[in-house]
Structure formats: structure tokens, C-alpha cells
Design an enzyme around this catalytic site. Structure first.
Site, PDB file in Angstrom:
ATOM      1  N   ARG A   1       0.832  -1.201   0.000  1.00  0.00           N
ATOM      2  CA  ARG A   1       0.000   0.000   0.000  1.00  0.00           C
ATOM      3  C   ARG A   1       0.866   1.250   0.000  1.00  0.00           C
ATOM      4  O   ARG A   1       0.563   2.233  -0.677  1.00  0.00           O
ATOM      5  CB  ARG A   1      -0.910  -0.001   1.227  1.00  0.00           C
ATOM      6  CG  ARG A   1      -1.663   1.308   1.381  1.00  0.00           C
ATOM      7  CD  ARG A   1      -2.714   1.248   2.434  1.00  0.00           C
ATOM      8  NE  ARG A   1      -3.698   0.227   2.131  1.00  0.00           N
ATOM      9  CZ  ARG A   1      -4.577  -0.227   2.999  1.00  0.00           C
ATOM     10  NH1 ARG A   1      -4.580   0.204   4.239  1.00  0.00           N
ATOM     11  NH2 ARG A   1      -5.459  -1.136   2.641  1.00  0.00           N
TER      12      ARG A   1
ATOM     13  N   LEU B   1      -6.551   4.881   1.749  1.00  0.00           N
ATOM     14  CA  LEU B   1      -5.265   5.576   1.637  1.00  0.00           C
ATOM     15  C   LEU B   1      -4.570   5.582   2.988  1.00  0.00           C
ATOM     16  O   LEU B   1      -5.212   5.753   4.027  1.00  0.00           O
ATOM     17  CB  LEU B   1      -5.510   7.001   1.138  1.00  0.00           C
ATOM     18  CG  LEU B   1      -6.150   7.048  -0.260  1.00  0.00           C
ATOM     19  CD1 LEU B   1      -6.772   8.413  -0.544  1.00  0.00           C
ATOM     20  CD2 LEU B   1      -5.118   6.688  -1.330  1.00  0.00           C
TER      21      LEU B   1
ATOM     22  N   HIS C   1     -19.155  10.675   0.702  1.00  0.00           N
ATOM     23  CA  HIS C   1     -19.524   9.350   1.181  1.00  0.00           C
ATOM     24  C   HIS C   1     -21.049   9.228   1.121  1.00  0.00           C
ATOM     25  O   HIS C   1     -21.747  10.146   1.567  1.00  0.00           O
ATOM     26  CB  HIS C   1     -19.026   9.149   2.615  1.00  0.00           C
ATOM     27  CG  HIS C   1     -19.347   7.798   3.153  1.00  0.00           C
ATOM     28  ND1 HIS C   1     -18.683   6.660   2.712  1.00  0.00           N
ATOM     29  CD2 HIS C   1     -20.273   7.380   4.040  1.00  0.00           C
ATOM     30  CE1 HIS C   1     -19.196   5.608   3.329  1.00  0.00           C
ATOM     31  NE2 HIS C   1     -20.151   6.015   4.132  1.00  0.00           N
TER      32      HIS C   1
ATOM     33  N   GLU D   1     -26.011  13.792  -4.429  1.00  0.00           N
ATOM     34  CA  GLU D   1     -24.552  13.989  -4.431  1.00  0.00           C
ATOM     35  C   GLU D   1     -24.135  14.983  -5.508  1.00  0.00           C
ATOM     36  O   GLU D   1     -23.216  15.791  -5.308  1.00  0.00           O
ATOM     37  CB  GLU D   1     -23.829  12.657  -4.678  1.00  0.00           C
ATOM     38  CG  GLU D   1     -23.941  11.669  -3.538  1.00  0.00           C
ATOM     39  CD  GLU D   1     -23.196  10.377  -3.840  1.00  0.00           C
ATOM     40  OE1 GLU D   1     -22.083  10.427  -4.377  1.00  0.00           O
ATOM     41  OE2 GLU D   1     -23.742   9.297  -3.534  1.00  0.00           O
TER      42      GLU D   1
HETATM   43  C1  GRF Z   1     -20.934   7.671  -5.197  1.00  0.00           C
HETATM   44  O1  GRF Z   1     -22.138   7.203  -4.654  1.00  0.00           O
HETATM   45  C2  GRF Z   1     -19.983   8.007  -4.094  1.00  0.00           C
HETATM   46  O2  GRF Z   1     -20.586   8.578  -2.984  1.00  0.00           O
HETATM   47  C3  GRF Z   1     -19.471   6.638  -3.755  1.00  0.00           C
HETATM   48  O3  GRF Z   1     -19.290   6.011  -4.996  1.00  0.00           O
HETATM   49  C4  GRF Z   1     -20.191   6.582  -5.923  1.00  0.00           C
HETATM   50  C5  GRF Z   1     -19.379   7.112  -7.052  1.00  0.00           C
HETATM   51  O4  GRF Z   1     -20.142   7.439  -8.165  1.00  0.00           O
HETATM   52  N1  GRF Z   1     -18.312   6.701  -2.934  1.00  0.00           N
HETATM   53  P1  GRF Z   1     -19.490   8.197  -9.396  1.00  0.00           P
HETATM   54  O5  GRF Z   1     -18.247   7.438  -9.804  1.00  0.00           O
HETATM   55  O6  GRF Z   1     -19.181   9.602  -8.984  1.00  0.00           O
HETATM   56  O7  GRF Z   1     -20.534   8.142 -10.482  1.00  0.00           O
END
Ligand code: GRF
Length: 216
Positions: free
Chosen positions: A65, A93, A109, A174
Site C-alpha cells: 500500500r 489511503l 460518502h 450527491e
Molecule cells: C458515489 O455514490 C460516491 O458517494 C461513492 O461512490 C459513488 C461514485 O459514483 N463513494 P461516481 O463514480 O461519482 O458516479
């Protein structure tokens, strides 16, 4: 003009939302590179089509890693970014990597942290009987999905939801939340005090997204 490097693992729909809002809102920043640990990440092709630099640091090429983290950091630093943005980046990470970008690395998240860090957030929210779900943008710290919270978006859990229908609703939220939070960051409108993050103009650090629609 500040430089943003975005790290992805797959589709890259949050990346697209960020690039589009940055242009539409004339941010003092732009995405200058997109990096992935997966050569097949669909978002890489999208970024290339926009004329954005891309690079792959394939985790399978490294024995540890730490070696992967070092190579990833070198690829990031080649672009001298002001901000490092994790957008669906699915690798854990190490502490040294996280410290290197302390205060200038954000993650999204797909849960209302501190509930449901880690994987399978939507299934776990449904199993727990939650009536709302959502997403969180936070500064990245060494503890997974635990850094100071910049903003959260809340969506309802609906009768008959499956992990997929809930994921779709959260993802639409998001796409509004991440550009909003990142705009504040690049505009210097965030103050971090321990775990608390203050939006310096008093803008609401939450979105309630009942039937969210995509940003225009
Ligand atoms: C999103 O739901 C994000 O929150 C999670 O993975 C997904 C990524 O989607 N960690 P994208 O690659 O931005 O379409």
C-alpha cells in the site's frame, strides 16, 4: 486559477457534476487532472473527451500500500494541485498520504455520517429501518469516513426502496452537494475548527432533496 485533481474508481458522475458546475459558475478553479487506480474507470474516457489530463496508477503494479500511495502522490503532485478531490475513489489511503494533503483533500460518502462508514451504505440504511438517507462531503483524515463534515444532503427513504433505488436518489443529491461544498472550498469560504466546519457566509450546510433534480 486553482488546480483540482480528482481521483475516481469508476463511472465518474460526481466528477462530471463538478466539472460542469465549475464552468457554469466560473469558479476560480478548474479540474486539471483525473487520476484512477483502474485503467477501465469510465470517468477517465469522459475526462479525456473534455480535454482534461488523465493518468492511471494501477494498484496491482505495487507490492505494498505504501508503494502505491507514493506513486499516486507523485502522479498527483505532478499537477501541483491546490485541492485533491476523492469522487467515488474506492481505495483506502495510508496515513502518510492523507497527512500530505491534510486540509485540502475532500471526499464524498453516500451516507449521513457518522452513520454507516465503509461499504454497502444503502443496504445497511434500509436494514436499519432508516427513514432518511443521504450523502456527506467531508475533509479526509486518517480515520476512514470520519473527517470534518462540510455539508450533508438528506433524501427520504421510500416504501419499497431497494439499495439500488435508494442509491439512485442519493446519487442525484450527491451531484448537487459535492459541487456546492467544493465551490466553498475553492472560494476560501470554509473554516475548520476541530471536527466542525463553518461556511463563512452562513450558507446552509445541508440540502433536503425530496425528489432531487439534477442541477441545470
Ligand atoms: C458515489 O455514490 C460516491 O458517494 C461513492 O461512490 C459513488 C461514485 O459514483 N463513494 P461516481 O463514480 O461519482 O458516479
Amino acid at each position: 486559477m486553482q488546480r483540482i485533481v480528482v481521483l475516481i474508481s469508476g463511472r465518474g458522475s460526481n466528477l462530471e457534476a463538478i466539472v460542469q458546475r465549475a464552468a457554469a459558475e466560473a469558479w476560480p478553479a478548474r479540474v486539471t487532472a483525473v487520476l484512477s487506480h483502474r485503467p477501465d474507470a469510465a470517468g477517465l474516457a469522459w475526462a479525456q473527451a473534455q480535454g482534461i489530463a488523465t493518468a492511471v496508477v494501477d494498484h496491482r503494479d505495487f507490492a505494498s500500500r505504501e508503494a502505491f500511495d507514493d506513486a499516486l502522490a507523485a502522479a498527483i503532485d505532478a499537477h501541483a494541485p491546490h485541492w485533491v478531490v476523492l469522487a467515488g475513489f474506492m481505495r483506502i489511503l495510508g496515513d502518510a498520504f492523507v497527512q500530505r494533503y491534510a486540509g485540502r483533500m475532500l471526499n464524498i460518502h453516500p451516507s449521513l455520517l457518522p452513520a454507516f462508514p465503509g461499504l454497502h451504505t444503502h443496504r445497511r440504511a434500509l436494514e436499519a429501518g432508516c427513514r432518511v438517507a443521504g450523502a456527506t462531503v467531508h475533509f479526509v483524515t486518517p480515520t476512514l469516513d470520519h473527517g470534518p463534515i462540510v455539508a450533508q444532503a438528506v433524501v427520504p427513504v421510500r416504501e419499497g426502496d431497494t439499495p439500488q433505488t435508494l442509491a439512485d436518489r442519493v446519487l442525484a443529491a450527491e451531484h448537487r452537494l459535492y459541487p456546492l461544498a467544493l465551490r466553498w472550498a475553492v472560494q476560501g469560504r470554509l473554516a475548520v475548527d476541530g471536527q466542525a466546519v463553518q461556511q463563512l457566509d452562513g450558507e446552509a450546510q445541508h440540502l433536503f432533496c425530496d425528489d432531487p433534480v439534477e442541477a441545470p
